[in-house]
Scaffold this active site. Sequence first.
Site, PDB file in Angstrom:
ATOM      1  CG  ASN A  20     -38.853  24.741   6.963  1.00  0.00           C
ATOM      2  OD1 ASN A  20     -38.618  24.116   5.936  1.00  0.00           O
ATOM      3  ND2 ASN A  20     -38.082  24.653   8.029  1.00  0.00           N
ATOM      4  CD  GLN A  47     -43.540  26.724   7.961  1.00  0.00           C
ATOM      5  OE1 GLN A  47     -44.175  27.775   7.854  1.00  0.00           O
ATOM      6  NE2 GLN A  47     -42.825  26.464   9.037  1.00  0.00           N
ATOM      7  CB  SER A  90     -47.641  21.831  13.699  1.00  0.00           C
ATOM      8  OG  SER A  90     -47.015  20.773  14.336  1.00  0.00           O
ATOM      9  CB  ALA A  91     -52.390  23.626  16.167  1.00  0.00           C
ATOM     10  CG  HIS A  92     -46.541  25.276  16.751  1.00  0.00           C
ATOM     11  ND1 HIS A  92     -45.344  25.894  16.528  1.00  0.00           N
ATOM     12  CD2 HIS A  92     -46.375  23.983  16.389  1.00  0.00           C
ATOM     13  CE1 HIS A  92     -44.469  25.008  16.069  1.00  0.00           C
ATOM     14  NE2 HIS A  92     -45.079  23.846  15.960  1.00  0.00           N
ATOM     15  CB  THR A 121     -55.881  10.868  27.448  1.00  0.00           C
ATOM     16  OG1 THR A 121     -56.111   9.639  28.154  1.00  0.00           O
ATOM     17  CG2 THR A 121     -57.012  11.845  27.743  1.00  0.00           C
ATOM     18  CB  CYS A 141     -35.562  22.201  14.362  1.00  0.00           C
ATOM     19  SG  CYS A 141     -35.837  22.189  12.607  1.00  0.00           S
TER      20      CYS A 141
HETATM   21  C1  LIG Z   1     -42.161  22.129   7.018  1.00  0.00           C
HETATM   22  C2  LIG Z   1     -42.133  21.735   8.451  1.00  0.00           C
HETATM   23  N1  LIG Z   1     -42.420  20.446   8.781  1.00  0.00           N
HETATM   24  C3  LIG Z   1     -42.403  20.051  10.068  1.00  0.00           C
HETATM   25  C4  LIG Z   1     -42.089  20.923  11.090  1.00  0.00           C
HETATM   26  C5  LIG Z   1     -42.102  20.421  12.527  1.00  0.00           C
HETATM   27  O1  LIG Z   1     -43.177  21.037  13.217  1.00  0.00           O
HETATM   28  P1  LIG Z   1     -43.364  20.628  14.791  1.00  0.00           P
HETATM   29  O2  LIG Z   1     -44.611  21.340  15.238  1.00  0.00           O
HETATM   30  O3  LIG Z   1     -42.120  21.136  15.484  1.00  0.00           O
HETATM   31  O4  LIG Z   1     -43.464  19.126  14.853  1.00  0.00           O
HETATM   32  C6  LIG Z   1     -41.791  22.266  10.787  1.00  0.00           C
HETATM   33  C7  LIG Z   1     -41.398  23.242  11.873  1.00  0.00           C
HETATM   34  N2  LIG Z   1     -40.426  24.165  11.407  1.00  0.00           N
HETATM   35  C8  LIG Z   1     -40.031  25.225  12.307  1.00  0.00           C
HETATM   36  C9  LIG Z   1     -39.323  24.653  13.510  1.00  0.00           C
HETATM   37  S1  LIG Z   1     -37.978  23.678  13.031  1.00  0.00           S
HETATM   38  C10 LIG Z   1     -39.145  26.253  11.568  1.00  0.00           C
HETATM   39  O5  LIG Z   1     -38.571  27.122  12.231  1.00  0.00           O
HETATM   40  O6  LIG Z   1     -39.093  26.171  10.318  1.00  0.00           O
HETATM   41  C11 LIG Z   1     -41.823  22.671   9.455  1.00  0.00           C
HETATM   42  O7  LIG Z   1     -41.564  23.944   9.118  1.00  0.00           O
END
Ligand SMILES: Cc1ncc(COP(=O)(O)O)c(CN[C@@H](CS)C(=O)O)c1O
Length: 396
Positions: free
Chosen positions: A153, A181, A201-203, A239, A326
């Site tokens: 990431n 990523q 993750s979708a976002h 749900t 994070c």
């Molecule tokens: C490789 C990898 N694996 C897991 C996560 C967690 O995704 P979540 O949707 O928060 O559960 C991330 C999210 N990394 C963000 C937020 S810490 C970054 O700024 O790099 C990621 O990059």
Amino acid sequence: MEVYLDNNATTIVDPIVYEEMRPFFCEKYGNPNSLHRFGAGTHPKMMEALDYLYSGINASDDDDIIIVSNATESINTVIKGVWIDQILNGNKNHIITSEVEHPAVTATCKFLESQGVSVTYLPVNENGVLEAHTVKDFIRDDTALVSIMWANNETGKLFPIKEIGEICKEAGVLFHSDATQAIGKVPVDVQEANIDFMSFSAHKFHGPKGVGALYIKKGIKITPLLHGGEQMGGKRAGTVDVASMVGMGFAMKLAVENLEFEATEVKRLRDKLEAAILEIPETVVIGGKENRTPNTTLISIRGVEGESMLWDLNQNGVGASTGSACASEDLEANPVMNAFGSDSELAHTGVRFSLSRFNTEEQIDYAIDVIKKAVTRLRNISSSYAYAPSSHKCGL
Ligand SMILES: Cc1ncc(COP(=O)(O)O)c(CN[C@@H](CS)C(=O)O)c1O
């Protein structure tokens, strides 16, 4: 002007995705597990979303894709499920991962270590990439799981997932990859990669926050993390967030359709931004430029604290990060840069820029101007930085 260059932290929801989600708040609001028409009205788009997810990662129809809240839940489900099944109730007691995984992997592994599990954190090479043979060197008879990320990431570096999958398959060890990523940035094919579990993750690919997925290869059973309902065939109780699931499915469809755009136009803008920054003396791309996702660059700017740089950029409308969001609160040296063996001073100077298909040439040109002015300003007020051409070799 505002320029968002922190897409590895999270992305804007594609407006097309948002429109697909809207009906499931005030029109098709039934519980999908209800037997009446209000619940059944959600099913067609939920099935369509699953179809997009399956085709997006080339999963076979017999595989499982479980809708969860995010990659973190997905990752916890795999690591703790394997712990329960293979270690607490089996004859295994070892997990292999890498030193540069996201905290969702490393913190979960640290928890298992506190419960008596042996965990090997494999080192990366000078380019921040895990070499597949190191996995083979550390697999033991009691190894229950190998968990290696598809793409880092912070640096964008891509890991040899196909080779690692082959090693794990040959050794009969379960293989999980955190593909958070990678989805939407590079092609992801779970069948080609011999993967047993995969998280995302979708976002991260223009879908909504708060929804993610766990891919489970056909025939593999794993104890759920959440109990208390028959949703997802009992593999994840609770749900389902229908709107978010529909959004994630459509975001996957658009992400796959835009892979070529990512590999060409987004990469071109990333390369333009990177090249401009590298014109500044004593700057270096952490991990090198090869074998990366097309949207990411982690650059060390000697003599400029990462947090100071972010503040200055933010004052001028540019959003970036010093590494993973994070970890952005703590002022510790970047663990990924530490893993490369960078010196402690350098490990505080990394700035991550991560682009998306929504960035424009005009935005990048503006960001370049802001970045160059910020470096000049911050170096001029630095008590510890003095540019010495002989020290131009900005190695790690
Ligand atoms: C490789 C990898 N694996 C897991 C996560 C967690 O995704 P979540 O949707 O928060 O559960 C991330 C999210 N990394 C963000 C937020 S810490 C970054 O700024 O790099 C990621 O990059």
